[in-house]
Design an enzyme around this catalytic site. Structure first.
Site, PDB file in Angstrom:
ATOM      1  N   ASN A 216      17.405   3.961   7.546  1.00 41.26           N
ATOM      2  CA  ASN A 216      17.858   3.172   6.667  1.00 41.26           C
ATOM      3  C   ASN A 216      19.074   2.200   7.164  1.00 41.26           C
ATOM      4  O   ASN A 216      19.685   3.098   7.548  1.00 41.26           O
ATOM      5  CB  ASN A 216      17.803   3.404   5.561  1.00 41.26           C
ATOM      6  CG  ASN A 216      18.373   4.770   4.443  1.00 41.26           C
ATOM      7  OD1 ASN A 216      19.941   5.042   4.961  1.00 41.26           O
ATOM      8  ND2 ASN A 216      17.979   5.803   4.262  1.00 41.26           N
ATOM      9  N   ASP A 285      12.611   7.838   0.023  1.00 38.89           N
ATOM     10  CA  ASP A 285      11.762   7.921  -1.054  1.00 38.89           C
ATOM     11  C   ASP A 285      10.935   8.289  -0.280  1.00 38.89           C
ATOM     12  O   ASP A 285      10.102   9.683  -0.472  1.00 38.89           O
ATOM     13  CB  ASP A 285      11.577   6.896  -1.643  1.00 38.89           C
ATOM     14  CG  ASP A 285      13.287   6.303  -2.950  1.00 38.89           C
ATOM     15  OD1 ASP A 285      13.985   7.047  -2.966  1.00 38.89           O
ATOM     16  OD2 ASP A 285      13.824   5.584  -2.948  1.00 38.89           O
ATOM     17  N   LYS A 295       2.293   9.877  20.837  1.00 39.13           N
ATOM     18  CA  LYS A 295       3.687   8.501  21.099  1.00 39.13           C
ATOM     19  C   LYS A 295       2.203   7.341  20.447  1.00 39.13           C
ATOM     20  O   LYS A 295       0.970   7.898  21.195  1.00 39.13           O
ATOM     21  CB  LYS A 295       3.851   7.775  22.567  1.00 39.13           C
ATOM     22  CG  LYS A 295       5.148   6.226  21.227  1.00 39.13           C
ATOM     23  CD  LYS A 295       4.843   5.734  23.152  1.00 39.13           C
ATOM     24  CE  LYS A 295       5.531   4.320  22.951  1.00 39.13           C
ATOM     25  NZ  LYS A 295       5.925   3.512  24.301  1.00 39.13           N
ATOM     26  N   ASP A 314      13.069  14.795  -4.753  1.00 33.62           N
ATOM     27  CA  ASP A 314      14.223  13.954  -5.134  1.00 33.62           C
ATOM     28  C   ASP A 314      15.835  15.042  -5.261  1.00 33.62           C
ATOM     29  O   ASP A 314      15.606  15.910  -6.650  1.00 33.62           O
ATOM     30  CB  ASP A 314      14.283  13.102  -6.204  1.00 33.62           C
ATOM     31  CG  ASP A 314      15.862  12.233  -6.483  1.00 33.62           C
ATOM     32  OD1 ASP A 314      16.723  13.080  -6.444  1.00 33.62           O
ATOM     33  OD2 ASP A 314      15.442  11.594  -7.201  1.00 33.62           O
ATOM     34  N   ILE A 315      16.417  14.995  -4.045  1.00 33.17           N
ATOM     35  CA  ILE A 315      17.246  16.246  -3.620  1.00 33.17           C
ATOM     36  C   ILE A 315      17.535  15.864  -4.691  1.00 33.17           C
ATOM     37  O   ILE A 315      18.651  17.388  -5.400  1.00 33.17           O
ATOM     38  CB  ILE A 315      17.851  15.749  -2.481  1.00 33.17           C
ATOM     39  CG1 ILE A 315      17.160  16.212  -1.568  1.00 33.17           C
ATOM     40  CG2 ILE A 315      18.848  17.295  -2.277  1.00 33.17           C
ATOM     41  CD1 ILE A 315      17.527  15.581   0.376  1.00 33.17           C
ATOM     42  N   PHE A 331      24.744   8.922  -6.486  1.00 35.11           N
ATOM     43  CA  PHE A 331      25.610   7.696  -5.788  1.00 35.11           C
ATOM     44  C   PHE A 331      23.700   6.477  -6.100  1.00 35.11           C
ATOM     45  O   PHE A 331      22.490   6.416  -5.896  1.00 35.11           O
ATOM     46  CB  PHE A 331      26.161   7.663  -4.996  1.00 35.11           C
ATOM     47  CG  PHE A 331      26.856   8.056  -4.224  1.00 35.11           C
ATOM     48  CD1 PHE A 331      27.885   8.726  -4.621  1.00 35.11           C
ATOM     49  CD2 PHE A 331      27.994   7.001  -3.986  1.00 35.11           C
ATOM     50  CE1 PHE A 331      29.199   8.656  -4.678  1.00 35.11           C
ATOM     51  CE2 PHE A 331      29.000   6.524  -3.881  1.00 35.11           C
ATOM     52  CZ  PHE A 331      29.797   7.575  -3.655  1.00 35.11           C
ATOM     53  N   LYS A 345      20.004   5.857 -13.589  1.00 39.29           N
ATOM     54  CA  LYS A 345      20.112   6.819 -12.683  1.00 39.29           C
ATOM     55  C   LYS A 345      20.882   8.475 -13.642  1.00 39.29           C
ATOM     56  O   LYS A 345      20.123   8.974 -13.677  1.00 39.29           O
ATOM     57  CB  LYS A 345      20.361   7.092 -11.495  1.00 39.29           C
ATOM     58  CG  LYS A 345      19.235   6.361 -10.165  1.00 39.29           C
ATOM     59  CD  LYS A 345      19.944   5.442  -9.639  1.00 39.29           C
ATOM     60  CE  LYS A 345      18.716   4.410  -9.203  1.00 39.29           C
ATOM     61  NZ  LYS A 345      19.287   3.622  -7.145  1.00 39.29           N
ATOM     62  N   LYS A 349      17.866  11.086 -13.520  1.00 42.44           N
ATOM     63  CA  LYS A 349      18.546  12.511 -13.134  1.00 42.44           C
ATOM     64  C   LYS A 349      18.838  13.592 -13.920  1.00 42.44           C
ATOM     65  O   LYS A 349      19.404  14.850 -13.702  1.00 42.44           O
ATOM     66  CB  LYS A 349      18.985  12.431 -12.190  1.00 42.44           C
ATOM     67  CG  LYS A 349      18.699  10.977 -11.049  1.00 42.44           C
ATOM     68  CD  LYS A 349      18.665  11.386  -9.653  1.00 42.44           C
ATOM     69  CE  LYS A 349      17.502  10.226  -8.597  1.00 42.44           C
ATOM     70  NZ  LYS A 349      17.642  10.219  -8.042  1.00 42.44           N
TER      71      LYS A 349
HETATM   72  N1  CTP Z   1      18.711  11.002  -4.076  1.00 43.56           N
HETATM   73  C1  CTP Z   1      18.088  12.513  -3.619  1.00 43.56           C
HETATM   74  N2  CTP Z   1      16.571  12.321  -3.441  1.00 43.56           N
HETATM   75  C2  CTP Z   1      16.157  11.509  -2.988  1.00 43.56           C
HETATM   76  C3  CTP Z   1      16.460  10.346  -3.276  1.00 43.56           C
HETATM   77  C4  CTP Z   1      17.354  10.398  -3.907  1.00 43.56           C
HETATM   78  O1  CTP Z   1      19.237  13.447  -3.592  1.00 43.56           O
HETATM   79  N3  CTP Z   1      14.682  11.717  -2.680  1.00 43.56           N
HETATM   80  C5  CTP Z   1      20.337  10.394  -4.541  1.00 43.56           C
HETATM   81  C6  CTP Z   1      20.974   9.772  -3.408  1.00 43.56           C
HETATM   82  O2  CTP Z   1      21.398  10.755  -2.913  1.00 43.56           O
HETATM   83  C7  CTP Z   1      21.495   9.577  -4.458  1.00 43.56           C
HETATM   84  C8  CTP Z   1      20.557   9.528  -5.996  1.00 43.56           C
HETATM   85  O3  CTP Z   1      20.002  10.267  -6.084  1.00 43.56           O
HETATM   86  O4  CTP Z   1      22.897  10.279  -4.873  1.00 43.56           O
HETATM   87  C9  CTP Z   1      19.708   8.116  -5.843  1.00 43.56           C
HETATM   88  O5  CTP Z   1      19.762   7.794  -5.041  1.00 43.56           O
HETATM   89  P1  CTP Z   1      18.803   5.680  -5.039  1.00 43.56           P
HETATM   90  O6  CTP Z   1      18.317   6.155  -3.452  1.00 43.56           O
HETATM   91  O7  CTP Z   1      19.631   4.187  -4.967  1.00 43.56           O
HETATM   92  O8  CTP Z   1      17.694   5.663  -6.206  1.00 43.56           O
HETATM   93  P2  CTP Z   1      16.224   5.783  -6.130  1.00 43.56           P
HETATM   94  O9  CTP Z   1      16.666   7.747  -7.372  1.00 43.56           O
HETATM   95  O10 CTP Z   1      15.055   6.591  -5.301  1.00 43.56           O
HETATM   96  O11 CTP Z   1      15.264   5.085  -7.515  1.00 43.56           O
HETATM   97  P3  CTP Z   1      15.513   3.975  -6.832  1.00 43.56           P
HETATM   98  O12 CTP Z   1      14.719   3.831  -5.485  1.00 43.56           O
HETATM   99  O13 CTP Z   1      14.554   3.410  -8.414  1.00 43.56           O
HETATM  100  O14 CTP Z   1      16.632   2.942  -6.503  1.00 43.56           O
END
Ligand code: CTP
Length: 411
Positions: A216, A285, A295, A314-315, A331, A345, A349
């Site tokens: 991304n 995600d 390849k 989700d870390i 964030f 969130k 979380k």
């Molecule tokens: N985060 C994480 N591990 C993941 C996804 C997200 O640690 N696999 C953490 C990000 O570093 C951030 C927060 O979770 O601090 C929110 O991330 P975001 O991608 O905005 O939200 P999601 O939980 O993925 O929700 P959505 O995709 O529905 O917005």
């Protein structure tokens, strides 16, 4: 570069001892002045063999002092006058001979005299050693360096690398930008002293095959700025970084990872050892369910390939659910309805604080605007609205995190 005045209101004495690194002191002086510091330069006789007082005077806008016998000082006490209002004496370069003088409290030259006469409790002594590697490694120099540190001085460097003499090793003076960063950090308030902070930053890269992957547009700038700000605030900082090309902030331990799984593996064993966890990383995600060993070739196939995805852990949620979690800051990068998504969130979380920003408006840029969402309400940074550069925002956010930690009974 931006025009942040990180040293506004600060007064420094910049001392130059003899050494070829004196040429870097001119650039250092320029950076210190540009950052808003008022700088008074003191040069030894040896330093004047390498660079002239004229150069330093032009850059500092102040007369350069070279002798304690200078009759221009009305009270003839330059060594006293110089440090009574200074926040620090920075000696760059600090030669082997100067370290020897300081270790013995010698004051035959103005620079040694200034260091000796400074008020110990108020005016720090920062030394940036610069010398040949054999001189630095010599037991006498090592003994002197240890002595000046135990007498309260702070060593900035030296670093390692190619030397003017053609040899390679320890003894190079830090670069002017590195010294500036260290001086700013040294003079910053320390609301996170004794605290350990773990930060994730940047995108993740989820490999499809050996040459392709899903990623991304996160630049990692906010996470790197937070790592620098937390270190300035006195914390011991570990930064787990996805694939970005950003320099590591001074004094920060960096762990490079590629995928979300690698990021989780780097974070999980460390999380419980840290008091604060800030998740700025834009973690993918999903990842391809299978990694192709070679390849994937187009070959003449008519149909494009179809990839099955599987969800990444989700870390942040995993860390927040630990039995004794660190203070977790999430964030939320959104494209709309920032406050609503950030609060969702926070609750989903189970976090004490979520920081929202509009992703498309901030990715890769130096400026940003943040919305802090917690159980008590919402707050914007910068406080008056608008945008600010990411380091300014990071410092303000670190101050907010430190304040909330104290309120929750943390350090
Ligand atoms: N985060 C994480 N591990 C993941 C996804 C997200 O640690 N696999 C953490 C990000 O570093 C951030 C927060 O979770 O601090 C929110 O991330 P975001 O991608 O905005 O939200 P999601 O939980 O993925 O929700 P959505 O995709 O529905 O917005």
């Amino acid at each position: 570069m931006n025009d942040r005045q990180d040293l506004a209101g600060k007064r420094l004495v910049l001392g130059l001892a003899g050494g070829v690194a004196c040429y870097k002191a001119a650039e250092l002086l320029r950076l210190l002045v540009k950052a808003g510091a008022r700088v008074q330069v003191v040069m030894t006789d040896a330093a004047q063999q390498f660079i002239t007082p004229m150069t330093m005077q032009a850059l500092s806008g102040e007369p350069v002092l070279t002798s304690q016998w200078d009759v221009r000082e009305p009270n003839a006490m330059a060594h006293i006058n110089l440090t009574r209002h200074a926040d620090a004496v920075l000696v760059a370069p600090a030669s082997a001979d100067l370290l020897a003088q300081l270790a013995q409290g010698r004051a035959a030259e103005l620079l040694g005299l200034v260091c000796l006469a400074r008020p110990l409790a108020r005016c720090a002594l920062l030394l940036a050693p610069a010398m040949n590697r054999e001189m630095w490694a010599h037991p006498a120099t090592q003994r002197n360096a240890a002595q000046v540190v135990s007498d309260g001085a702070v060593l900035l460097g030296p670093s390692s690398g190619a030397q003017a003499c053609g040899e390679i090793g320890d003894g190079r003076m830090l670069e002017p930008e590195e010294l500036l960063e260290d001086v700013i950090a040294f003079l910053s308030p320390k609301p996170l002293a004794g605290e350990r902070v773990l930060i994730t930053a940047g995108p993740t890269f989820e490999a499809i095959d050996p040459v392709r992957g899903l990623t991304n547009r996160s630049s990692g700038k906010m996470g790197f700025a937070l790592a620098r700000a937390a270190r300035e605030a006195g914390a011991d900082v570990t930064l787990v970084a996805g694939p970005v090309h950003l320099p590591t902030p001074r004094g920060v331990t960096r762990i490079d990872v590629q995928s979300a799984q690698e990021m989780l593996a780097a974070v999980l064993p460390r999380a419980a050892l840290h008091g604060i966890f800030i998740a700025t990383a834009a973690v993918a995600d999903w990842r391809p369910a299978r990694l192709a060993e070679h390849k994937i070739k187009k070959g003449g196939k008519k149909q494009p390939p179809v990839f099955e995805l599987t969800e990444n852990a989700d870390i942040l949620a995993i860390v927040a659910a630990l039995p004794e979690p660190p203070y977790c800051v999430g964030f939320a990068a959104e494209s709309e309805h920032l406050a609503v998504h950030a609060r969702t969130k926070l609750e989903r979380k189970k976090l004490p604080l979520v920081v929202g920003n509009l992703g498309p408006a901030t990715f890769g840029r130096d400026d940003n605007a943040l919305l802090l969402v917690d159980a008590h309400g919402e707050q914007t940074l910068p406080a008056g609205g608008g945008t600010a550069d990411k380091l300014t925002l990071a410092r303000a956010l670190v101050a907010e995190i430190a304040r909330r930690r104290v309120e929750r009974g943390g350090t």
